[in-house]
Design an enzyme around this catalytic site. Structure first.
Site, PDB file in Angstrom:
ATOM      1  N   TYR A 136       0.869  -1.184   0.000  1.00 27.59           N
ATOM      2  CA  TYR A 136       0.000   0.000   0.000  1.00 27.59           C
ATOM      3  C   TYR A 136       0.897   1.221   0.000  1.00 27.59           C
ATOM      4  O   TYR A 136       1.594   1.488   0.972  1.00 27.59           O
ATOM      5  CB  TYR A 136      -0.920  -0.042   1.218  1.00 27.59           C
ATOM      6  CG  TYR A 136      -1.792   1.170   1.448  1.00 27.59           C
ATOM      7  CD1 TYR A 136      -2.024   2.122   0.463  1.00 27.59           C
ATOM      8  CD2 TYR A 136      -2.414   1.365   2.683  1.00 27.59           C
ATOM      9  CE1 TYR A 136      -2.828   3.221   0.694  1.00 27.59           C
ATOM     10  CE2 TYR A 136      -3.229   2.455   2.924  1.00 27.59           C
ATOM     11  CZ  TYR A 136      -3.429   3.383   1.931  1.00 27.59           C
ATOM     12  OH  TYR A 136      -4.228   4.481   2.169  1.00 27.59           O
ATOM     13  N   LYS A 165      -1.783  -1.322  -3.750  1.00 29.47           N
ATOM     14  CA  LYS A 165      -2.756  -0.228  -3.753  1.00 29.47           C
ATOM     15  C   LYS A 165      -1.961   1.048  -3.976  1.00 29.47           C
ATOM     16  O   LYS A 165      -1.147   1.441  -3.149  1.00 29.47           O
ATOM     17  CB  LYS A 165      -3.519  -0.173  -2.435  1.00 29.47           C
ATOM     18  CG  LYS A 165      -4.457   1.029  -2.328  1.00 29.47           C
ATOM     19  CD  LYS A 165      -5.107   1.107  -0.953  1.00 29.47           C
ATOM     20  CE  LYS A 165      -5.886   2.408  -0.793  1.00 29.47           C
ATOM     21  NZ  LYS A 165      -6.461   2.562   0.572  1.00 29.47           N
TER      22      LYS A 165
END
EC number: 4.3.3.7
Length: 297
Positions: A136, A165
């Site tokens: 992420y 992400k």
């Protein structure tokens, strides 16, 4: 490994009541996502105020998400981030034991590791579990950027690291990542550019706005993934204004206010140092919700 998560995922908020986790409301919010065709719930991320949750609260949020999603089509992509690697490993192992489908882990914040430090950090966490694992990257909040070469190295070296992400706000970054790692699952982490990232080869989104409008975010994503870019772009364009307003202050301040206005949470509570929106921004949120005809506005 063929059980990767793709599609529309929601960075679910964490509701509080009298300073503690409101478990009943939390479960209801998750069920609402399931009922609106969201593919996965993402508990205890940035939007879930993970930075101010105790470890017990963090773990309980994951447990509830797994309990509610059990037997449904929705999966659980749980947060397991910390700027201390050993803490992230502890959270990841607990989440795996709870039965999550996959994990995501924010890059270490404040201590600003080197690219080698990021590599060793993620390798250690992902190697401690046997579920799919997503990086992420949100450098605007963490102060460190997971560069594409580091992503490629992790993808090549660690069997269960399957995606990232991406919340740099850069479409070019997605293009570069997929040029270097064609099989990488890239998820949009910026609501306003979901469509461009999906159209560039992204496999999904992790949305803040989906807390409020899960059906539209699911439709946007599913249209893009089946190649109906015209429909996906039209929905993305329709959501542009509300996406921007829901980031008029630091996430999750505006989305929680919107959820409260809509009657989806009983109390507007944050953990300090987060506080409610300014009166000016609260008015912006109220006005945009009226424009979108959201119940309770």
């Amino acid at each position: 490994m063929n059980n990767y998560i793709s599609g529309a995922t929601t960075a679910i908020i964490t509701p509080f009541k009298n300073g503690t986790l409101d478990e009943a409301t939390y479960a209801n919010l998750i069920q609402r996502q399931i009922d609106n065709n969201i593919d996965a719930i993402c508990p205890v991320g940035t939007t879930g105020e993970s930075a101010t949750l105790s470890h017990d609260e963090h773990k309980r949020c994951i447990e509830i998400a797994v309990e509610v999603c059990k037997g449904s089509n929705a999966k659980v992509l749980a947060g397991a981030g910390s700027n201390a690697t050993h803490e992230a490993i502890d959270i990841a192992k607990h989440a795996e034991a709870c039965g999550v489908d996959a994990l995501f882990s924010v890059s270490p914040y404040y201590n600003k590791p080197s690219q080698e430090g990021l590599y060793q950090h993620y390798k250690a966490i992902a190697s401690a579990v046997e579920v799919p694992f997503m990086l992420y990257n949100v450098p605007g909040r963490t102060g460190v950027d997971i560069l594409p070469d580091t992503v490629k190295r992790l993808f090549d070296d660690v069997w269960n690291i399957m995606g990232i992400k991406e919340a740099t706000g850069s479409i070019e970054r997605t293009v570069e990542l997929l040029a270097k790692v064609p099989d990488l699952y890239v998820f949009s982490g910026d609501d306003s550019i979901d469509f461009p990232i999906l159209a560039s080869g992204g496999k999904g989104i992790t949305s803040v706005t989906a807390n409020l409008l899960p059906d539209m975010k699911a439709d946007l994503t599913h249209a893009a993934l089946r190649g109906d870019f015209k429909t996906s772009k039209a929905i993305n364009d329709e959501l542009f204004e509300i996406n921007k307003v829901l980031f008029c202050e630091s996430n999750p301040i505006p989305i929680k206010a919107a959820m409260y206005i809509a009657g989806l949470i009983d109390t507007l509570e944050y953990r300090l140092p987060l506080v409610p929106p300014s009166s000016e921004n609260m008015k912006k949120i109220e006005n945009v919700m009226k424009k979108y005809k959201i119940v309770g506005a």
